[in-house]
Scaffold this active site. Structure first.
Site, PDB file in Angstrom:
ATOM      1  N   LYS A  13      48.642  39.516  37.820  1.00 53.21           N
ATOM      2  CA  LYS A  13      48.182  40.888  37.585  1.00 53.21           C
ATOM      3  C   LYS A  13      46.941  41.131  38.447  1.00 53.21           C
ATOM      4  O   LYS A  13      45.818  40.947  38.012  1.00 53.21           O
ATOM      5  CB  LYS A  13      47.866  41.120  36.104  1.00 53.21           C
ATOM      6  CG  LYS A  13      47.389  42.544  35.812  1.00 53.21           C
ATOM      7  CD  LYS A  13      47.272  42.840  34.326  1.00 53.21           C
ATOM      8  CE  LYS A  13      46.758  44.256  34.096  1.00 53.21           C
ATOM      9  NZ  LYS A  13      46.766  44.646  32.664  1.00 53.21           N
TER      10      LYS A  13
ATOM     11  N   GLU B 192      45.190  37.190  35.821  1.00 53.04           N
ATOM     12  CA  GLU B 192      44.570  38.444  36.266  1.00 53.04           C
ATOM     13  C   GLU B 192      43.209  38.202  36.921  1.00 53.04           C
ATOM     14  O   GLU B 192      42.183  38.179  36.252  1.00 53.04           O
ATOM     15  CB  GLU B 192      44.402  39.415  35.096  1.00 53.04           C
ATOM     16  CG  GLU B 192      43.789  40.747  35.516  1.00 53.04           C
ATOM     17  CD  GLU B 192      43.645  41.752  34.375  1.00 53.04           C
ATOM     18  OE1 GLU B 192      43.164  42.870  34.636  1.00 53.04           O
ATOM     19  OE2 GLU B 192      44.009  41.417  33.229  1.00 53.04           O
TER      20      GLU B 192
END
Length: 366
Positions: free
Chosen positions: A233, A191
Site C-alpha cells: 500500500k 504501507e
C-alpha cells in the site's frame, strides 16, 4: 516441489502459503479494491465533528454500519480495513461487522500498528510502534475472522529526509510485522507512506519513493517474507502539496508506475494505493492514469482508500437517519468509479461538489 534446508528453510508450510496467496488474490480481484475504515477514535472524531456529530461509540458504530450495510458494496469492494473497536462491534440487529462482511464475500482486515512515535537519532523522523505482543494480537484477529492486516510507516521528504536510518528502521519494522502476520495466517499489507507534505517536485518524489521501496523489499527478503502472500500500500508519486510545479494525471501515472517497476518484485500480487489527501476525483483520476500507462505492470493496481471514499459520504449523511440511503448511494458511486479506474476504464465525472475538494491534512496520522 523441492525443499530448502539450512538457514533458508521455509518457516511457512505450503498450505499456509497457499492460503495467504489466495486471500491476497481475492482482495485484488478485477474491478475491486479496499475500503479503509480503520481511522482511530481521534481521527474519526474529526470527521464526525465536521458534520456536528458527537464522537462517541454509538455514533461511530452507526457510521460504520452505514458503510458496511451499503447494498451491493461487494460489487466494487473486496476488503475492508477495520479499527480494533470496529472489529468488536455489531449491527443494530446484533450481527458482528466481521460476519456481515464475510457473508458478502468481503475480506475483513485489521489495522495492527499502534501509531507513529519519534525515531531517536534523527531530525524529526518517526517509526511505528506495536510489535510487542503482535503475534498474540494477530492470532486473535485471525480467529475472529480477519484475513489480512495493515501496518503504516511514514516517511517525509525534506532537505535531509528521509535519512538512511529512517528508511532502514521503518523497512525493518514493516518486515517484522509482515513475517509475524504470515505466521498467524494474515496477509500483511505493507504501507510505507511517503507523505505529500513539502515543496518537492515530481522527480524528487519519484526518487525518494524508489529508495524507500528498495529498503522495504530488501528487509522483506531478509525476514523471509513470502511475497506472494503480501500486498503493498504505497503512496502515488505526486509533487509536494506546496510545490510550485504541478503535474498532470498522466505524469503522475507514469512516475508512479516507473517507480514501482524499479522497486516492487513481480511476485507481489497487487498494489493497493493510499489516497494521501488527494481529492476524491484526483485519487480516482490518478488511479485510472496509473492503470493506463503503456508499460509492463505485473501486479494488480487498485485502491485502498479512506478519505477518498468517505468524504462525500459523510457530508451526504450528516448524521441523519433519513440520509442513510443517499450516503450509501454516494459510497457505491465512489466505489464503482475507483473500481473502473483500477481497470483503466474510468470515464471521468463532474468536477463540482464535495468530490473535488482537497482532503490534504498536514502530517496526517490515523
Amino acid at each position: 516441489m523441492a525443499t530448502v534446508g539450512g538457514a533458508f528453510k521455509d518457516s511457512l508450510t505450503q498450505a499456509q502459503k497457499d492460503e495467504l496467496h489466495q486471500i491476497a488474490l481475492k482482495i485484488v480481484q478485477d474491478g475491486k479494491g479496499i475500503l479503509a475504515a480503520d481511522e482511530s477514535t481521534g481521527t474519526i472524531g474529526k470527521r464526525l465533528d465536521a458534520i456536528n456529530l458527537e464522537n462517541n461509540e454509538t455514533n461511530r458504530q452507526k457510521y460504520r454500519q452505514l458503510l458496511f450495510t451499503t447494498p451491493n458494496l461487494n460489487q466494487h469492494i473486496s476488503g475492508v480495513i477495520l479499527y480494533e473497536e470496529t472489529f468488536h462491534q455489531s449491527t443494530d440487529k446484533g450481527e458482528k461487522f466481521t460476519d456481515l462482511l464475510i457473508k458478502q464475500g468481503i475480506v475483513p482486515g485489521i489495522k495492527l500498528d499502534l501509531g507513529v512515535v519519534p525515531l531517536a537519532g534523527t531530525i524529526g523522523e518517526g517509526t511505528t510502534q506495536g510489535l510487542d505482543k503482535l503475534a498474540e494480537r494477530a492470532a486473535a484477529f485471525k480467529k475472529g475472522g480477519c484475513g489480512f492486516a495493515k501496518w503504516r510507516c511514514v516517511l517525509n521528504i525534506g532537505t535531509h529526509t528521509p535519512s538512511h536510518l529512517g528508511m532502514l528502521e521503518n523497512a525493518n519494522v514493516l518486515a517484522r510485522y509482515a513475517s509475524i502476520c504470515q505466521a498467524n495466517g494474515l496477509v500483511p499489507i505493507v504501507e510505507p507512506e511517503v507523505l505529500c507534505d513539502g515543496e518537492h517536485d515530481l522527480a524528487r518524489a519519484q526518487k525518494v519513493t524508489e529508495q524507500v521501496l528498495a529498503f522495504v523489499y530488501k528487509a522483506l527478503a531478509d525476514h523471509h517474507v513470502y511475497l506472494e502472500g503480501t500486498l503493498l500500500k504505497p503512496n502515488m508519486v505526486t509533487p509536494g502539496q506546496s510545490s510550485a510545479s504541478k503535474a498532470s494525471h498522466e505524469a503522475i501515472g507514469l512516475a508512479t508506475v516507473t517507480a514501482l517497476r524499479r522497486g516492487v518484485p513481480a511476485a507481489v500480487p497487487g498494489i493497493t494505493f493510499l489516497s494521501g489527501g488527494q481529492s476524491e476525483l484526483d485519487a480516482t483520476a490518478n488511479l485510472n492514469a496509473i492503470n493506463s500507462v503503456q508499460l509492463g505492470k505485473p501486479w494488480k493496481l487498485t485502491f485502498s482508500y479512506g478519505r477518498a471514499l468517505q468524504a462525500s459520504v459523510l457530508k451526504a449523511w450528516g448524521g441523519k437517519d433519513e440520509n442513510i440511503a443517499a450516503a450509501q448511494k454516494t459510497l457505491l458511486h465512489r466505489s464503482k468509479a475507483n473500481g473502473d479506474a483500477s481497470l483503466g476504464k474510468y470515464a471521468g465525472e463532474d468536477a463540482a461538489g464535495a468530490a473535488a475538494e482537497s482532503l490534504f491534512v498536514a502530517k496526517h496520522s490515523y
